[in-house]
Design a protein around this motif. Structure first.
Motif, PDB file in Angstrom:
ATOM      1  N   GLN A  83      -3.219  21.265  -1.470  1.00 12.66           N
ATOM      2  CA  GLN A  83      -2.639  19.983  -1.914  1.00 12.66           C
ATOM      3  C   GLN A  83      -3.374  19.506  -3.179  1.00 12.66           C
ATOM      4  N   HIS A 133      -2.975  17.125  -5.320  1.00 15.96           N
ATOM      5  CA  HIS A 133      -3.289  15.728  -5.665  1.00 15.96           C
ATOM      6  C   HIS A 133      -4.717  15.367  -5.256  1.00 15.96           C
ATOM      7  N   HIS A 179       0.255   9.996  -4.844  1.00 15.21           N
ATOM      8  CA  HIS A 179       0.214  11.416  -5.195  1.00 15.21           C
ATOM      9  C   HIS A 179       0.016  11.600  -6.686  1.00 15.21           C
ATOM     10  N   ARG A 189      11.110   1.984   6.374  1.00 15.90           N
ATOM     11  CA  ARG A 189      10.384   1.876   7.645  1.00 15.90           C
ATOM     12  C   ARG A 189      11.384   1.619   8.768  1.00 15.90           C
ATOM     13  N   THR A 204      -4.854   8.349  -0.309  1.00 14.60           N
ATOM     14  CA  THR A 204      -3.865   9.006   0.551  1.00 14.60           C
ATOM     15  C   THR A 204      -4.543   9.618   1.765  1.00 14.60           C
ATOM     16  N   PRO A 205      -4.094   9.236   2.965  1.00 18.46           N
ATOM     17  CA  PRO A 205      -4.648   9.878   4.159  1.00 18.46           C
ATOM     18  C   PRO A 205      -4.007  11.253   4.302  1.00 18.46           C
ATOM     19  N   MET A 206      -4.796  12.241   4.631  1.00 15.20           N
ATOM     20  CA  MET A 206      -4.259  13.600   4.733  1.00 15.20           C
ATOM     21  C   MET A 206      -4.601  14.216   6.078  1.00 15.20           C
ATOM     22  N   GLY A 207      -3.529  14.687   6.742  1.00 13.70           N
ATOM     23  CA  GLY A 207      -3.715  15.363   8.024  1.00 13.70           C
ATOM     24  C   GLY A 207      -3.348  16.831   7.934  1.00 13.70           C
ATOM     25  N   GLY A 208      -2.706  17.204   6.838  1.00 15.11           N
ATOM     26  CA  GLY A 208      -2.350  18.602   6.624  1.00 15.11           C
ATOM     27  C   GLY A 208      -3.550  19.363   6.109  1.00 15.11           C
ATOM     28  N   ARG A 253       9.195   4.367  -2.087  1.00  9.47           N
ATOM     29  CA  ARG A 253       8.789   4.494  -0.689  1.00  9.47           C
ATOM     30  C   ARG A 253      10.015   4.692   0.202  1.00  9.47           C
ATOM     31  N   ARG A 293       0.832  -1.208   0.000  1.00 10.45           N
ATOM     32  CA  ARG A 293       0.000   0.000   0.000  1.00 10.45           C
ATOM     33  C   ARG A 293       0.863   1.253   0.000  1.00 10.45           C
ATOM     34  N   ARG A 294       0.454   2.244  -0.736  1.00  9.37           N
ATOM     35  CA  ARG A 294       1.176   3.507  -0.761  1.00  9.37           C
ATOM     36  C   ARG A 294       0.198   4.665  -0.604  1.00  9.37           C
ATOM     37  N   SER A 295       0.733   5.783  -0.158  1.00 14.60           N
ATOM     38  CA  SER A 295      -0.048   7.014  -0.193  1.00 14.60           C
ATOM     39  C   SER A 295       0.207   7.641  -1.563  1.00 14.60           C
TER      40      SER A 295
HETATM   41  C1  LIG Z   1      -1.732  11.276  10.082  1.00 19.09           C
HETATM   42  C2  LIG Z   1      -1.240  11.357   8.663  1.00 19.09           C
HETATM   43  C3  LIG Z   1      -1.241  12.566   8.012  1.00 19.09           C
HETATM   44  C4  LIG Z   1      -0.831  12.636   6.677  1.00 19.09           C
HETATM   45  N1  LIG Z   1      -0.958  13.820   6.000  1.00 19.09           N
HETATM   46  C5  LIG Z   1      -0.702  13.846   4.682  1.00 19.09           C
HETATM   47  C6  LIG Z   1      -1.008  15.015   3.937  1.00 19.09           C
HETATM   48  O1  LIG Z   1      -1.502  16.014   4.441  1.00 19.09           O
HETATM   49  N2  LIG Z   1      -0.738  15.003   2.609  1.00 19.09           N
HETATM   50  C7  LIG Z   1      -0.207  13.896   1.990  1.00 19.09           C
HETATM   51  O2  LIG Z   1       0.005  13.956   0.779  1.00 19.09           O
HETATM   52  N3  LIG Z   1       0.086  12.775   2.668  1.00 19.09           N
HETATM   53  C8  LIG Z   1      -0.160  12.721   3.997  1.00 19.09           C
HETATM   54  N4  LIG Z   1       0.066  11.558   4.702  1.00 19.09           N
HETATM   55  C9  LIG Z   1       0.690  10.401   4.031  1.00 19.09           C
HETATM   56  C10 LIG Z   1       2.128  10.173   4.514  1.00 19.09           C
HETATM   57  O3  LIG Z   1       2.989  11.140   3.976  1.00 19.09           O
HETATM   58  C11 LIG Z   1       2.572   8.751   4.121  1.00 19.09           C
HETATM   59  O4  LIG Z   1       1.712   7.819   4.727  1.00 19.09           O
HETATM   60  C12 LIG Z   1       4.004   8.448   4.534  1.00 19.09           C
HETATM   61  O5  LIG Z   1       4.900   9.280   3.885  1.00 19.09           O
HETATM   62  C13 LIG Z   1       4.388   6.999   4.235  1.00 19.09           C
HETATM   63  O6  LIG Z   1       4.202   6.727   2.868  1.00 19.09           O
HETATM   64  P1  LIG Z   1       3.251   5.544   2.369  1.00 19.09           P
HETATM   65  O7  LIG Z   1       1.896   5.755   2.965  1.00 19.09           O
HETATM   66  O8  LIG Z   1       3.249   5.654   0.864  1.00 19.09           O
HETATM   67  O9  LIG Z   1       3.846   4.241   2.820  1.00 19.09           O
HETATM   68  C14 LIG Z   1      -0.335  11.473   6.014  1.00 19.09           C
HETATM   69  C15 LIG Z   1      -0.336  10.253   6.707  1.00 19.09           C
HETATM   70  C16 LIG Z   1      -0.806  10.184   7.998  1.00 19.09           C
HETATM   71  C17 LIG Z   1      -0.877   8.845   8.679  1.00 19.09           C
END
Ligand SMILES: Cc1cc2nc3c(=O)[nH]c(=O)nc-3n(C[C@H](O)[C@H](O)[C@H](O)COP(=O)(O)O)c2cc1C
Length: 218
Positions: free
Chosen positions: A85, A87, A32, A206, A165-169, A203, A28-30
């Motif tokens: 953002q 994406h 963009h 970890r 992609t989970p986003m917290g920003g 990636r 799994r990846r986040s």
């Molecule tokens: C709490 C949290 C907040 C995050 N906020 C953002 C965000 O605002 N924008 C974004 O593009 N990715 C965001 N991410 C994704 C992370 O950057 C990403 O999970 C991390 O770099 C690891 O990469 P992967 O998920 O591809 O393995 C967030 C992930 C988490 C868990």
């Protein structure tokens, strides 16, 4: 450090009972890189949410909601609230996962289900419902449960060949106002989800298991 920093896809445990699940977790990846010309279908969106609802939750209270923003103009506003953002816009769908800050909303129904299934007594159910109605708001309760649902959503999207992609920003107070989220909930995560636009950057490593696993005491 002697430990491997991360298990790559080709190191997946094929002896697992569900090897594809392990593979999905590890690959799994986040994303963009979304395809800006394609959106996830409504049917698939519903399946993603269905999978999210299979997450564990405290007493099966399922204290979460999913608000999908798909309208272009509303998505533009969500991108602004995510501090630009881009994406998210390319993804085509933003899903805000909220968590209930108290068990109140679903307590009656869920505790009665426990009682009807013979898993707790009627009296116990009544007592729990009463307690739930009086419970103080607790952000941790919201965040803990909604986060587990979020990970299910992300894995389901990956399993279906989508990016998520989970986003917290994100300005979550602004999101709560924009989406008219009720006061008994907090927005926990914004998920950008949509069809892939191609490769992702590599990636990052970890932290290894030897570093993060503590047995019996910290
Ligand atoms: C709490 C949290 C907040 C995050 N906020 C953002 C965000 O605002 N924008 C974004 O593009 N990715 C965001 N991410 C994704 C992370 O950057 C990403 O999970 C991390 O770099 C690891 O990469 P992967 O998920 O591809 O393995 C967030 C992930 C988490 C868990």
């Amino acid at each position: 450090m002697t430990d491997q920093t991360f298990a790559d896809a080709d190191e997946v445990a094929h002896d697992a009972a569900f090897p594809e699940t392990v593979e999905a977790i590890r690959t799994r990846r986040s994303g963009h890189n979304f395809d800006p010309d394609e959106d996830v279908s409504e049917e698939t969106l519903r399946e993603l949410v269905r999978d999210a609802t299979y997450a564990p939750s405290a007493f099966n209270l399922q204290p979460w909601e999913f608000i999908a923003v798909r309208d272009d103009e509303r998505l533009d506003r969500l991108v602004e609230l995510a501090y630009g953002q881009e994406h998210l816009r390319d993804a085509g769908t933003g899903v805000v996962v909220t968590g209930h800050t108290t068990p109140e909303r679903n307590a009656e129904r869920v505790y009665r289900e426990w009682a009807e299934a013979g898993r707790i007594t009627e009296e116990d159910a009544e007592e729990r419902i009463e307690q739930a109605m009086e419970s103080e708001p607790d952000r941790e309760f919201a965040v803990r449960n909604a986060s587990l649902a979020t990970e299910n959503f992300l894995l389901s999207a990956h399993a279906r060949g989508l990016k998520a992609t989970p986003m917290g920003g994100v300005d979550f107070d602004g999101v709560a106002e924009f989406l008219d989220i009720p006061d008994d909930q907090v927005p926990v995560v914004l998920i950008a989800v949509g069809p892939s636009g191609g490769e992702e950057v590599e990636r990052l490593p970890r932290r290894g298991v030897d570093e993060v696993l503590h047995v019996d005491e910290y």
